[in-house]
Design a protein around this motif. Structure first.
Motif, PDB file in Angstrom:
ATOM      1  N   THR A 163       6.395   5.779   8.880  1.00 51.83           N
ATOM      2  CA  THR A 163       7.184   4.851   9.704  1.00 51.83           C
ATOM      3  C   THR A 163       6.818   3.405   9.393  1.00 51.83           C
ATOM      4  O   THR A 163       7.681   2.526   9.301  1.00 51.83           O
ATOM      5  CB  THR A 163       6.953   5.141  11.197  1.00 51.83           C
ATOM      6  N   ILE A 164       5.504   3.138   9.230  1.00 50.57           N
ATOM      7  CA  ILE A 164       5.054   1.777   8.923  1.00 50.57           C
ATOM      8  C   ILE A 164       5.608   1.331   7.579  1.00 50.57           C
ATOM      9  O   ILE A 164       6.118   0.203   7.429  1.00 50.57           O
ATOM     10  CB  ILE A 164       3.510   1.721   8.914  1.00 50.57           C
ATOM     11  N   ALA A 165       5.536   2.226   6.566  1.00 51.51           N
ATOM     12  CA  ALA A 165       6.012   1.860   5.235  1.00 51.51           C
ATOM     13  C   ALA A 165       7.509   1.574   5.236  1.00 51.51           C
ATOM     14  O   ALA A 165       7.977   0.598   4.624  1.00 51.51           O
ATOM     15  CB  ALA A 165       5.684   2.983   4.243  1.00 51.51           C
ATOM     16  N   VAL A 166       8.286   2.402   5.929  1.00 53.18           N
ATOM     17  CA  VAL A 166       9.733   2.195   5.979  1.00 53.18           C
ATOM     18  C   VAL A 166      10.076   0.893   6.696  1.00 53.18           C
ATOM     19  O   VAL A 166      10.928   0.113   6.247  1.00 53.18           O
ATOM     20  CB  VAL A 166      10.412   3.405   6.662  1.00 53.18           C
ATOM     21  N   THR A 167       9.422   0.641   7.834  1.00 54.09           N
ATOM     22  CA  THR A 167       9.712  -0.566   8.612  1.00 54.09           C
ATOM     23  C   THR A 167       9.386  -1.820   7.817  1.00 54.09           C
ATOM     24  O   THR A 167      10.169  -2.782   7.796  1.00 54.09           O
ATOM     25  CB  THR A 167       8.915  -0.557   9.929  1.00 54.09           C
ATOM     26  N   LEU A 168       8.237  -1.854   7.154  1.00 56.23           N
ATOM     27  CA  LEU A 168       7.853  -3.037   6.383  1.00 56.23           C
ATOM     28  C   LEU A 168       8.740  -3.213   5.162  1.00 56.23           C
ATOM     29  O   LEU A 168       9.002  -4.345   4.733  1.00 56.23           O
ATOM     30  CB  LEU A 168       6.388  -2.931   5.959  1.00 56.23           C
ATOM     31  N   ALA A 169       9.193  -2.117   4.594  1.00 58.63           N
ATOM     32  CA  ALA A 169      10.081  -2.227   3.435  1.00 58.63           C
ATOM     33  C   ALA A 169      11.432  -2.808   3.826  1.00 58.63           C
ATOM     34  O   ALA A 169      12.062  -3.542   3.056  1.00 58.63           O
ATOM     35  CB  ALA A 169      10.263  -0.848   2.784  1.00 58.63           C
ATOM     36  N   GLN A 170      11.894  -2.471   5.030  1.00 63.06           N
ATOM     37  CA  GLN A 170      13.194  -2.977   5.490  1.00 63.06           C
ATOM     38  C   GLN A 170      13.125  -4.426   5.939  1.00 63.06           C
ATOM     39  O   GLN A 170      14.120  -5.143   5.902  1.00 63.06           O
ATOM     40  CB  GLN A 170      13.714  -2.107   6.642  1.00 63.06           C
ATOM     41  N   ALA A 171      11.922  -4.873   6.391  1.00 60.24           N
ATOM     42  CA  ALA A 171      11.781  -6.245   6.890  1.00 60.24           C
ATOM     43  C   ALA A 171      11.710  -7.207   5.720  1.00 60.24           C
ATOM     44  O   ALA A 171      11.027  -6.966   4.731  1.00 60.24           O
ATOM     45  CB  ALA A 171      10.513  -6.364   7.749  1.00 60.24           C
ATOM     46  N   ALA A 172      12.437  -8.313   5.818  1.00 62.63           N
ATOM     47  CA  ALA A 172      12.400  -9.334   4.774  1.00 62.63           C
ATOM     48  C   ALA A 172      11.056 -10.028   4.803  1.00 62.63           C
ATOM     49  O   ALA A 172      10.532 -10.343   5.875  1.00 62.63           O
ATOM     50  CB  ALA A 172      13.525 -10.339   4.984  1.00 62.63           C
ATOM     51  N   PRO A 173      10.443 -10.328   3.669  1.00 62.73           N
ATOM     52  CA  PRO A 173       9.160 -11.047   3.664  1.00 62.73           C
ATOM     53  C   PRO A 173       9.322 -12.446   4.211  1.00 62.73           C
ATOM     54  O   PRO A 173      10.365 -13.071   4.064  1.00 62.73           O
ATOM     55  CB  PRO A 173       8.770 -11.055   2.181  1.00 62.73           C
ATOM     56  N   ALA A 182       0.832  -1.208   0.000  1.00 60.75           N
ATOM     57  CA  ALA A 182       0.000   0.000   0.000  1.00 60.75           C
ATOM     58  C   ALA A 182       0.863   1.254   0.000  1.00 60.75           C
ATOM     59  O   ALA A 182       2.002   1.260   0.487  1.00 60.75           O
ATOM     60  CB  ALA A 182      -0.926  -0.006   1.211  1.00 60.75           C
ATOM     61  N   THR A 183       0.290   2.342  -0.519  1.00 62.46           N
ATOM     62  CA  THR A 183       0.974   3.634  -0.500  1.00 62.46           C
ATOM     63  C   THR A 183       0.751   4.309   0.847  1.00 62.46           C
ATOM     64  O   THR A 183      -0.104   3.899   1.640  1.00 62.46           O
ATOM     65  CB  THR A 183       0.449   4.539  -1.615  1.00 62.46           C
ATOM     66  N   ILE A 184       1.521   5.368   1.077  1.00 62.16           N
ATOM     67  CA  ILE A 184       1.391   6.099   2.344  1.00 62.16           C
ATOM     68  C   ILE A 184       0.017   6.729   2.446  1.00 62.16           C
ATOM     69  O   ILE A 184      -0.606   6.735   3.533  1.00 62.16           O
ATOM     70  CB  ILE A 184       2.503   7.166   2.451  1.00 62.16           C
ATOM     71  N   ASP A 185      -0.503   7.251   1.336  1.00 62.96           N
ATOM     72  CA  ASP A 185      -1.840   7.849   1.372  1.00 62.96           C
ATOM     73  C   ASP A 185      -2.903   6.802   1.714  1.00 62.96           C
ATOM     74  O   ASP A 185      -3.857   7.100   2.447  1.00 62.96           O
ATOM     75  CB  ASP A 185      -2.154   8.491   0.020  1.00 62.96           C
TER      76      ASP A 185
END
Length: 715
Positions: A659-669, A641-644
């Motif tokens: 913060t949520i978007a950055v954290t999930l992007a850094q976490a490996a799936p 999802a986008t930030i908006d």
């Protein structure tokens, strides 16, 4: 102490038939009574090598000085004779149940010309009908007060009855209609006895007949416009229904049954009995016993049956007796019960349905009774003092161990290995000083190595605190303290030790102080360290203390199987007397350490299973996590999802969304999960949803919804 070989019967003397045997001591007192299907086989078990006997059995055979037996024709006769001799001789090594109180009964004296309803305790009398037992006498009086309106049976004493007969004036109950006043001739003896029999029938569960009769009479009175009489009958019906409500229906088929449950540990057992008549619980009672002999649950049940029905007959023995375990063999006990009742009695373990559910309730009552008994016993100051003195004598300590620390290791197949430290001072729990440890020195299952690590870490911190306060007593202390801090990891508070009921780390505080600046309780040494285990665990604990140079703290271990106390560098255990208060205290300490350790281990494991990618988002609480998952359906969709789009979730601002978007992007799936039953690779959507359940008991499968790569890892 006698040698059993000195009184062992010669080969061929003991008959191979059913019978009852008695062991006597040197003063000819009977110390044990037992029964056997084959006397020869049973008695041979007592005269084997002493090292192979259970400690309690070994104590009995070495206390005895002779053995004798009586042959009977059947096992049922053996059961009856065993009960008679236990009642007659009161042997010290037999299981003897003791009432935790004298239970009151509702009694109807049908052996008198004018039967009387009253509360009775003690031994039962011939010709008296008993109902109960009840937990409280006031419960009986409340029930009787309701029923006297419908069944006005005499309740007065013999003196009051004679005085009323002499003066020709009834008592107050006679004037208000709660007594038929046979004392002044208002009813004949036959009519009064009929009332008493109706009262007994109602108490035995035959309630429907009287309710229907009264309802019919009320309807007839209303049709004849006798409204006052109809109103009285209406009130009578209401009184009966209130009396019935005091005993809710628990078995829908109007069963007459007794349910017996047992709660036990290595030292004691509590028995609870629920008396169900007409599908309703009509009475409850309980016993507690010391387990002086080695005994199974089935044998405890058999002794309870003897105690409960040994002097009963007829309807006092119900058609069904439900138990947690059957005696071995079950046929003699069932035949004996059938003989006491005069008709077939079913003795069985309930498996399902209402009876199983009620048995679980009785079992909970038994557990509570055992806990209450232990609590009362532990709260007695004299008993605690005697327990500490017995421990000091048995372990050859210089003084009573006023502070005892006990350690236990807990894990699930080598994962989430943790340890507990519980503290008892003056024989009482000090829960505020409990500690929990995470084992981090190695991975895998090794209780001995874990025990060494925990003892080392605990007393290393003790040495550091002792150095800080300047309490050293010799010149080598500084060197010991310096060596103790190397590699400990306590400097930053990251060693995983946490307080009793508080999770988390030290938040940057000094590892030896609380937030308010007071020294942690690791600064106080115990007089006795108890470990849960045998020789290997004791040796590990002692080795850890020796490596730290500590030689003024005693160490022992309590092995659960036989309740043996192990000391360092000794090949044979110390066997405390079965009735020893010292053994009872050590057992309580060990059991509390085990409870505390397994609770921490389960909490830690459940927390790991519940963890997910959103846990790494700083400042994101459970409410907003649930809102995000509910809005997007899964973490996979949230990650794309986008930030908006994230900002559209109620309670999520733009800064939090970034913060949520950055954290999930850094976490490996997460790696795809595999269905272990079918081998099918599950969809990622299913795997990334918040888990719905957690494993909460040892041996449970891994919670559904937790990716494989996270299993067995720290959150």
């Amino acid at each position: 102490m006698a040698d059993p070989s000195s009184y062992r019967p010669k080969p061929g003397q003991i008959p191979d038939s059913p019978g009852v045997y008695r062991f006597r001591d040197e003063h000819r007192r009977v110390i044990y009574v037992g029964k056997a299907k084959s006397l020869r086989q049973r008695l041979a078990n007592y005269f084997q090598d002493l090292a192979g006997l259970h400690p309690r059995t070994r104590t009995m055979v070495t206390t005895a000085a002779s053995v004798e037996w009586t042959v009977v024709s059947t096992e049922v006769e053996a059961l009856q004779l065993e009960y008679s001799w236990i009642k007659e001789y009161d042997p010290r090594f037999n299981v003897k149940y003791r009432d935790d109180k004298s239970y009151p009964y509702l009694a109807v004296t049908m052996n008198e010309e004018f039967p009387r309803v009253q509360v009775m305790r003690g031994h039962k009398k011939k010709g008296v009908r008993y109902f109960g037992p009840y937990v409280h006498a006031w419960a009986i009086r409340d029930t009787v007060d309701l029923l006297l309106r419908v069944f006005p049976v005499r309740t007065c004493s013999a003196g009051v009855f004679k005085n009323a007969s002499r003066t020709g004036r009834p008592c107050l109950l006679g004037y208000i209609g709660k007594c038929s006043a046979p004392c002044v001739g208002r009813v004949s003896a036959e009519e009064h006895r009929e009332l008493a029999e109706d009262f007994c029938d109602f108490m035995t569960g035959r309630t429907g007949t009287y309710l229907r009769r009264l309802e019919r009479q009320m309807a007839e009175a209303a049709e004849e416009m006798e409204y006052e009489r109809a109103a009285r009958l209406r009130d009578d019906i209401e009184a009966l229904r209130k009396a019935m409500e005091k005993n809710a229906v628990v078995l829908a088929d109007a069963t007459d049954a007794d349910l017996i449950a047992v709660a036990e540990d290595e030292l004691e057992a509590a028995v609870q009995i629920f008396h169900v008549r007409g599908g309703r619980v009509r009475g409850q009672r309980g016993w507690v016993t010391d387990k002086v002999e080695e005994i199974t649950t089935g044998a405890l049940v058999e002794h309870a049956l003897q105690q409960l029905y040994g002097e009963e007959s007829g309807d006092a023995v119900p058609k069904e007796v439900l138990v947690p375990a059957l005696p071995e063999p079950v046929e003699p006990a069932q035949e004996w019960l059938t003989g006491r009742r005069g008709s077939q009695v079913s003795l069985r373990v309930p498996q399902r349905g209402d009876k199983r559910a009620l048995m679980e309730t009785v079992e909970r009552n038994a557990q509570q009774a055992l806990v209450l008994h232990k609590t009362k016993r532990a709260s007695d100051l004299t008993t605690r003092s005697r327990a500490l003195e017995e421990i000091a004598d048995a372990l050859e300590l210089d003084s009573a161990p006023l502070r005892i620390e006990c350690y236990d290791i807990s894990h699930l197949q080598g994962d989430d290995v943790v340890a507990s430290m519980v503290v008892f001072e003056d024989g009482l729990q000090r829960k505020g000083e409990y500690r929990r440890f995470q084992i981090k020195g190695f991975e895998g299952q090794d209780d001995v190595r874990s025990m060494h690590e925990v003892i080392t870490r605990r007393f290393r911190r003790y040495l550091v605190e002792k150095e800080r306060t300047g309490e050293w007593t010799d010149g080598t202390a500084d060197e010991q303290a310096e060596g103790a801090t190397v590699g400990d990891g306590t400097a930053d508070g990251s060693d995983g030790d946490v307080r009793g009921d508080v999770g988390g780390g030290t938040n940057g505080a000094h590892p030896l102080t609380e937030e308010d600046g007071r020294p942690k309780r690791f600064a106080y040494p115990p007089q006795l360290v108890v470990v849960d285990g045998g020789q290997p665990q004791v040796a590990a604990a002692k080795r850890a203390l020796d490596e730290l140079g500590i030689d003024d703290i005693a160490v022992c271990g309590l092995a659960k199987r036989l309740e043996e106390v192990w000391l360092p560098d000794q090949d044979d255990p110390v066997v405390l007397p079965r009735t020893s208060e010292g053994l009872y205290l050590l057992q309580r300490v060990r059991d509390e350490a085990h409870r505390f350790a397994i609770t921490y281990q389960r909490t830690k494991r459940a927390k790991r299973f519940r963890s997910g990618p959103l846990d790494d988002v700083p400042g994101l609480g459970e409410t907003r996590k649930q809102a995000l998952i509910k809005h997007f359906g899964s973490v996979k969709k949230l990650r794309s999802a986008t930030i908006d789009e994230i900002c559209e979730v109620p309670g999520i601002g733009r800064k939090t969304a970034e913060t949520i978007a950055v954290t999930l992007a850094q976490a490996a799936p997460a790696a795809p999960a595999v269905n272990t039953a079918t081998g099918e690779i599950m969809e990622e959507d299913h795997e990334t949803r918040a888990p719905e359940t957690t494993a909460d008991a040892p041996g449970d499968p891994v919670t559904a919804g937790v990716p494989d790569e996270r299993r067995g890892q720290e959150p």
